[in-house]
Design a protein around this motif. Sequence first.
Motif, PDB file in Angstrom:
ATOM      1  N   MET A   1       0.117 -29.216  42.399  1.00 47.75           N
ATOM      2  CA  MET A   1       0.548 -30.485  41.867  1.00 47.75           C
ATOM      3  C   MET A   1       0.831 -31.459  43.008  1.00 47.75           C
ATOM      4  O   MET A   1       1.383 -31.075  44.028  1.00 47.75           O
ATOM      5  CB  MET A   1       1.810 -30.315  41.037  1.00 47.75           C
ATOM      6  CG  MET A   1       1.649 -29.402  39.853  1.00 47.75           C
ATOM      7  SD  MET A   1       2.995 -29.621  38.693  1.00 47.75           S
ATOM      8  CE  MET A   1       2.257 -30.821  37.633  1.00 47.75           C
ATOM      9  N   GLU A  30       2.195 -31.574  48.294  1.00 45.77           N
ATOM     10  CA  GLU A  30       1.759 -30.846  47.108  1.00 45.77           C
ATOM     11  C   GLU A  30       2.639 -29.631  46.900  1.00 45.77           C
ATOM     12  O   GLU A  30       3.088 -28.999  47.847  1.00 45.77           O
ATOM     13  CB  GLU A  30       0.305 -30.413  47.251  1.00 45.77           C
ATOM     14  CG  GLU A  30      -0.672 -31.562  47.225  1.00 45.77           C
ATOM     15  CD  GLU A  30      -2.117 -31.115  47.162  1.00 45.77           C
ATOM     16  OE1 GLU A  30      -2.402 -30.072  46.549  1.00 45.77           O
ATOM     17  OE2 GLU A  30      -2.963 -31.816  47.729  1.00 45.77           O
ATOM     18  N   PRO A  34       5.794 -27.805  38.729  1.00 47.08           N
ATOM     19  CA  PRO A  34       6.672 -28.974  38.635  1.00 47.08           C
ATOM     20  C   PRO A  34       7.969 -28.838  39.437  1.00 47.08           C
ATOM     21  O   PRO A  34       8.371 -29.768  40.132  1.00 47.08           O
ATOM     22  CB  PRO A  34       6.957 -29.085  37.142  1.00 47.08           C
ATOM     23  CG  PRO A  34       5.824 -28.399  36.477  1.00 47.08           C
ATOM     24  CD  PRO A  34       5.399 -27.302  37.416  1.00 47.08           C
ATOM     25  N   CYS A  37       7.161 -28.869  43.176  1.00 48.50           N
ATOM     26  CA  CYS A  37       6.678 -30.210  43.521  1.00 48.50           C
ATOM     27  C   CYS A  37       7.860 -31.163  43.709  1.00 48.50           C
ATOM     28  O   CYS A  37       7.939 -31.884  44.693  1.00 48.50           O
ATOM     29  CB  CYS A  37       5.755 -30.716  42.414  1.00 48.50           C
ATOM     30  SG  CYS A  37       5.215 -32.412  42.628  1.00 48.50           S
ATOM     31  N   CYS A  64       5.309 -35.748  39.341  1.00 52.50           N
ATOM     32  CA  CYS A  64       4.386 -34.682  39.750  1.00 52.50           C
ATOM     33  C   CYS A  64       3.227 -34.614  38.762  1.00 52.50           C
ATOM     34  O   CYS A  64       3.433 -34.693  37.551  1.00 52.50           O
ATOM     35  CB  CYS A  64       5.112 -33.343  39.784  1.00 52.50           C
ATOM     36  SG  CYS A  64       6.427 -33.276  41.015  1.00 52.50           S
ATOM     37  N   SER A  65       2.019 -34.492  39.295  1.00 56.74           N
ATOM     38  CA  SER A  65       0.839 -34.495  38.447  1.00 56.74           C
ATOM     39  C   SER A  65      -0.290 -33.727  39.119  1.00 56.74           C
ATOM     40  O   SER A  65      -0.335 -33.626  40.338  1.00 56.74           O
ATOM     41  CB  SER A  65       0.397 -35.935  38.191  1.00 56.74           C
ATOM     42  OG  SER A  65      -0.822 -35.974  37.493  1.00 56.74           O
ATOM     43  N   THR A  66      -1.182 -33.223  38.303  1.00 60.62           N
ATOM     44  CA  THR A  66      -2.373 -32.578  38.856  1.00 60.62           C
ATOM     45  C   THR A  66      -3.432 -33.620  39.188  1.00 60.62           C
ATOM     46  O   THR A  66      -4.379 -33.343  39.910  1.00 60.62           O
ATOM     47  CB  THR A  66      -2.959 -31.557  37.871  1.00 60.62           C
ATOM     48  OG1 THR A  66      -3.211 -32.206  36.623  1.00 60.62           O
ATOM     49  CG2 THR A  66      -2.006 -30.397  37.665  1.00 60.62           C
TER      50      THR A  66
END
Length: 84
Positions: A1, A30, A34, A37, A64-66
């Motif tokens: 993430m 990264e 979650p 991250c 947080c994101s992919t």
Amino acid sequence: MKSLILICALGLSHADCTIDSATVVLQGPEGGGPAQCGFLAQAYLASTSIAGYLDDAHYLKVSCSTEPPRRAVVQAKIKPIAAR
């Protein structure tokens, strides 16, 4: 993430704290999930001089994101905060 670190003015609601409205925007490290991250983003911020932006008038938001952040975030966006 991937993490995105935003520092926003206290007068701005959490939902309105975005890349465009934040005082400071950083692409953070990264993390595996979650929780990791968010933890890594906070630790990263604490090791920089930008942590000084967190005062009585600003707050931290970590996203947080992919998905990678928008291209505009590749470089830090920093606006000076008025002296007290």
